[in-house]
Design a protein around this motif. Structure first.
Motif, short mmCIF file in Angstrom:
data_model
loop_
_atom_site.label_atom_id
_atom_site.label_comp_id
_atom_site.label_asym_id
_atom_site.label_seq_id
_atom_site.Cartn_x
_atom_site.Cartn_y
_atom_site.Cartn_z
N ASN A 45 0.84 -1.21 0.00
CA ASN A 45 0.00 0.00 0.00
C ASN A 45 0.87 1.25 0.00
O ASN A 45 0.62 2.19 0.73
CB ASN A 45 -0.95 0.02 1.20
N THR A 46 1.91 1.25 -0.79
CA THR A 46 2.88 2.33 -0.95
C THR A 46 3.74 2.57 0.28
O THR A 46 4.49 3.53 0.33
CB THR A 46 2.23 3.67 -1.39
N LYS A 47 3.68 1.70 1.28
CA LYS A 47 4.53 1.81 2.47
C LYS A 47 5.71 0.89 2.30
O LYS A 47 5.57 -0.26 1.90
CB LYS A 47 3.76 1.41 3.74
N THR A 48 6.91 1.38 2.60
CA THR A 48 8.12 0.58 2.49
C THR A 48 8.42 -0.10 3.82
O THR A 48 8.43 0.55 4.86
CB THR A 48 9.30 1.48 2.07
N ASN A 51 12.86 -3.01 8.59
CA ASN A 51 13.21 -4.22 9.35
C ASN A 51 12.14 -5.29 9.21
O ASN A 51 11.80 -5.97 10.16
CB ASN A 51 13.44 -3.88 10.82
N GLY A 52 11.56 -5.42 8.03
CA GLY A 52 10.58 -6.46 7.76
C GLY A 52 9.17 -6.16 8.22
O GLY A 52 8.29 -6.99 8.11
N ALA A 53 8.94 -4.97 8.76
CA ALA A 53 7.60 -4.64 9.27
C ALA A 53 7.04 -3.43 8.53
O ALA A 53 7.76 -2.54 8.13
CB ALA A 53 7.67 -4.35 10.77
N VAL A 54 5.72 -3.42 8.38
CA VAL A 54 5.03 -2.30 7.76
C VAL A 54 3.91 -1.88 8.71
O VAL A 54 3.15 -2.71 9.20
CB VAL A 54 4.41 -2.70 6.40
N THR A 55 3.83 -0.59 8.98
CA THR A 55 2.76 -0.07 9.82
C THR A 55 1.74 0.61 8.92
O THR A 55 2.08 1.52 8.17
CB THR A 55 3.31 0.94 10.85
N LEU A 56 0.51 0.13 8.98
CA LEU A 56 -0.55 0.70 8.16
C LEU A 56 -1.56 1.41 9.05
O LEU A 56 -1.89 0.95 10.13
CB LEU A 56 -1.28 -0.41 7.39
N ALA A 57 -2.04 2.55 8.57
CA ALA A 57 -3.10 3.27 9.25
C ALA A 57 -4.44 2.74 8.75
O ALA A 57 -4.50 2.08 7.71
CB ALA A 57 -2.98 4.76 8.95
N VAL A 61 -5.99 0.88 4.53
CA VAL A 61 -6.70 -0.33 4.15
C VAL A 61 -8.19 -0.08 3.95
O VAL A 61 -9.00 -1.00 3.89
CB VAL A 61 -6.49 -1.46 5.19
N GLY A 62 -8.57 1.18 3.85
CA GLY A 62 -9.95 1.53 3.57
C GLY A 62 -10.88 1.47 4.77
O GLY A 62 -12.10 1.51 4.62
N ALA A 63 -10.33 1.36 5.97
CA ALA A 63 -11.16 1.33 7.16
C ALA A 63 -11.53 2.75 7.57
O ALA A 63 -10.83 3.70 7.27
CB ALA A 63 -10.40 0.65 8.31
N ILE A 64 -12.65 2.86 8.26
CA ILE A 64 -13.04 4.18 8.74
C ILE A 64 -12.50 4.37 10.15
O ILE A 64 -12.26 3.41 10.88
CB ILE A 64 -14.57 4.37 8.71
N THR A 65 -12.34 5.60 10.55
CA THR A 65 -11.85 5.89 11.89
C THR A 65 -12.99 5.81 12.89
O THR A 65 -14.16 5.82 12.53
CB THR A 65 -11.23 7.30 11.94
#
Length: 89
Positions: A45-48, A51-57, A61-65
């Motif tokens: 999702n365009t996140k690099t 150390n092998g981990a990706v943090t997504l908001a 991922v199309g979720a609502i807050t």
């Protein structure tokens, strides 16, 4: 030239006697023999990865807050579509 079929997961109730090989073929696409992830992943999702981990908001991922969900419930209550009481933490 060697052809390789697309990998897949084993099918429950099928693939008798071949589960291990099918599962290993599937896992080898993204995992090294020791179980670690291959480093071929460039981004998710365009996140690099770092150390092998990706943090997504949530928005990645199309979720609502929670605030957006709260406003939607409030509008439904005001319109008379929702009689549930809010959950208090």
């Amino acid at each position: 030239m060697q052809h390789r079929w697309a990998t897949r997961l084993p099918i429950p109730g099928s693939d008798d006697g071949h589960w291990g090989g099918i599962l290993n073929d599937f896992l080898e696409v993204e995992h090294n023999a020791d179980g670690t992830l291959k480093t071929a992943v460039k981004s998710i999702n365009t996140k690099t990865p770092t150390n092998g981990a990706v943090t997504l908001a949530a928005s990645d991922v199309g979720a609502i807050t929670q605030a957006t969900a709260g406003r939607a419930v409030h509008r439904r209550r005001q319109a008379g579509h929702c009689s549930e009481q809010p959950i208090h933490r």
